[in-house]
Scaffold this active site. Sequence first.
Site, PDB file in Angstrom:
ATOM      1  N   ASP A  64      60.284 -36.660 -16.080  1.00  0.00           N
ATOM      2  CA  ASP A  64      61.506 -37.316 -15.600  1.00  0.00           C
ATOM      3  C   ASP A  64      61.326 -38.748 -15.070  1.00  0.00           C
ATOM      4  O   ASP A  64      60.417 -38.989 -14.263  1.00  0.00           O
ATOM      5  CB  ASP A  64      62.122 -36.525 -14.441  1.00  0.00           C
ATOM      6  CG  ASP A  64      62.067 -35.025 -14.642  1.00  0.00           C
ATOM      7  OD1 ASP A  64      61.673 -34.568 -15.709  1.00  0.00           O
ATOM      8  OD2 ASP A  64      62.431 -34.319 -13.695  1.00  0.00           O
TER       9      ASP A  64
HETATM   10  N1  DQQ Z   1      61.218 -31.844 -13.511  1.00  0.00           N
HETATM   11  C1  DQQ Z   1      62.440 -31.078 -13.599  1.00  0.00           C
HETATM   12  C2  DQQ Z   1      63.038 -31.263 -12.258  1.00  0.00           C
HETATM   13  C3  DQQ Z   1      61.853 -31.226 -11.363  1.00  0.00           C
HETATM   14  C4  DQQ Z   1      60.824 -31.972 -12.144  1.00  0.00           C
HETATM   15  C5  DQQ Z   1      63.315 -31.560 -14.733  1.00  0.00           C
HETATM   16  C6  DQQ Z   1      59.433 -31.436 -11.970  1.00  0.00           C
HETATM   17  O1  DQQ Z   1      63.977 -30.279 -11.925  1.00  0.00           O
HETATM   18  O2  DQQ Z   1      62.097 -31.841 -10.105  1.00  0.00           O
HETATM   19  O3  DQQ Z   1      62.597 -31.889 -15.862  1.00  0.00           O
HETATM   20  O4  DQQ Z   1      58.510 -32.209 -12.690  1.00  0.00           O
END
Ligand code: DQQ
Length: 578
Positions: A64
């Site tokens: 992300d």
């Molecule tokens: N990636 C998810 C999120 C979390 C993060 C979404 C963890 O919900 O915070 O891809 O790497």
Amino acid sequence: MQKMELLRNCSLWVLPILFMILCSNGVNASHQVFMRLQSSSAFSVRKIHRTGYHFQPPKHWINDPNGPMYYNGIYHLFYQYNPKGSVWGNIVWAHAASTDLVNWIRLEHAIYPSKVFDKYGTWSGSATILHNKPVILYTGIIDANNTQVQNYAIPADLSDPLLRKWIKPDNNPLVVADKSINKTQFRDPTTAWLGRDGLWRILVGSVRRRRGVAILYRSRDFMKWIKAKHPLHTSAKTGNWECPDFFPVSTNHTEGLDTSFDGENVKHVLKVSLDVTRFEYYTIGTYHTKKDRYIPDDGMTDGWKGLRLDYGNFYASKTFYDPLKNRRVLWGWTNESDVVPTDAKKKGWAGIQAIPRKLWLDPSGRHLVQWPIEELEILRKQKVELRNHNLDKGEMVEVQGITAAQADVEVTFSFSSLKNAEEFDPSWADLYAQDVCAMRGSTVQGGLGPFGLLTLTSENFEEYTPVFFRVFKAQDKYKVLMCSDASRSSVRNNIKIYKPSFAGFVDVDLSDKKLSLRSLIDHSVVESFGAGGKTCITSRVYPALAIFDEAHLYAFNNGTETITIETLNAWSMNKPER
Ligand code: DQQ
């Protein structure tokens, strides 16, 4: 003509694989954990499939985009990063800075597990400019049971223009789950916005039974947060909401609005990333500030029948307001379709960020529009053009003279009549665009379309990723299907590599009998914008033959109606600093 035949023959071996893909949904819920591989450093980084101008670090896993912001003349991008391996794990907030969103300086990790309130993980979050100073809110994991809390971090030295060091004060965590909240599904705080009452507000994504929830918190001082009686919005049977994003858009211009903007001629957008499908969806609606409730407009759907920012590999996206250019900018994680963990280990990296996009509300109010940020054009180098070139049924034309594996292509197609559009079979009414694309791909001859671009094509057409339109006649209107079809993108035969026929419908007025397409082609990614950005699709593909100088680019028509390429401009793309 002959080339089209060749193309059809090549499709034969792919059908059984395609069938298997259609029978599985290609979806993997939440990040998969590969204990053995997550701390296994890359021996080397394979050049093949690494991108030329998309954002990616020199090695290892990314996911992300986090806390994008503009502060004091600098754009900041943080992102979820595994410093120790090429699969998900050991996540820190890696940090990069830029003056143009194209060239990046990589900086030391900004946030990483080190305190009791984030010892087991520093997960996604957002930045807010609070009284002229940036503050980051992020999710900390505090135990091996995956308990999630919301923390804050602030720059250690505001006089450092790059904001290299970040402090996580000891009064963290700021927000913990009360008894009504599932504390292991409680994460990804949004950018805060300020209400007329002087209270700051944030959303935290969650789930209650199978109902996706955007939990609302309010605070006067940004330190003490109180949960509102009602969530901002919820929706049954949509599962966990990750990475919510909530922002205003103008109804009468394309410029961006500050997240706290409160005035006339505004709609709001709520985007959520659905853990169940690993795709994300948005609605456009009204934010009732007095009740602190968001109501999607009539006709908007929460969940997987709803609108998507991108109908392909695109997840956990986040926008920010850019005061320098007065625009709202969207970042999204372009995840791999090759999810074989040992492949990631072998190639030494996984995941890229999509090109940042300016985003605004379409004048119809029915959907958003996105376009690559204008700064990307500084990377354009040699250019080739085509003007008024006709493509009869089964014809194609090669776009020569540019690096076809690393290019930016803009094309406007026109046609003289809609009368040849195929009937839209009423039994398809409940299908997703992707299902229709899988059945009526680029090689099934049509009436008005399929026409478009054949990207990352190998010499003898064993591999190609077509991005194209097909126009259908439905009962009372025309339906425009846009596809980015990875099903023939690679001769590699591993069925675990997802090769979907990604697609979306395009809400476009065909009265001028034109359709435009822009594709950003970059070795293992094809990021496409239909009809000026009304529908966007990103495909991750892994050609084995159509690589580097062996890749070709064509424009094609496989419908009975003659298509004219009114204008086609294509550029080789340079490599930025990153
Ligand atoms: N990636 C998810 C999120 C979390 C993060 C979404 C963890 O919900 O915070 O891809 O790497």
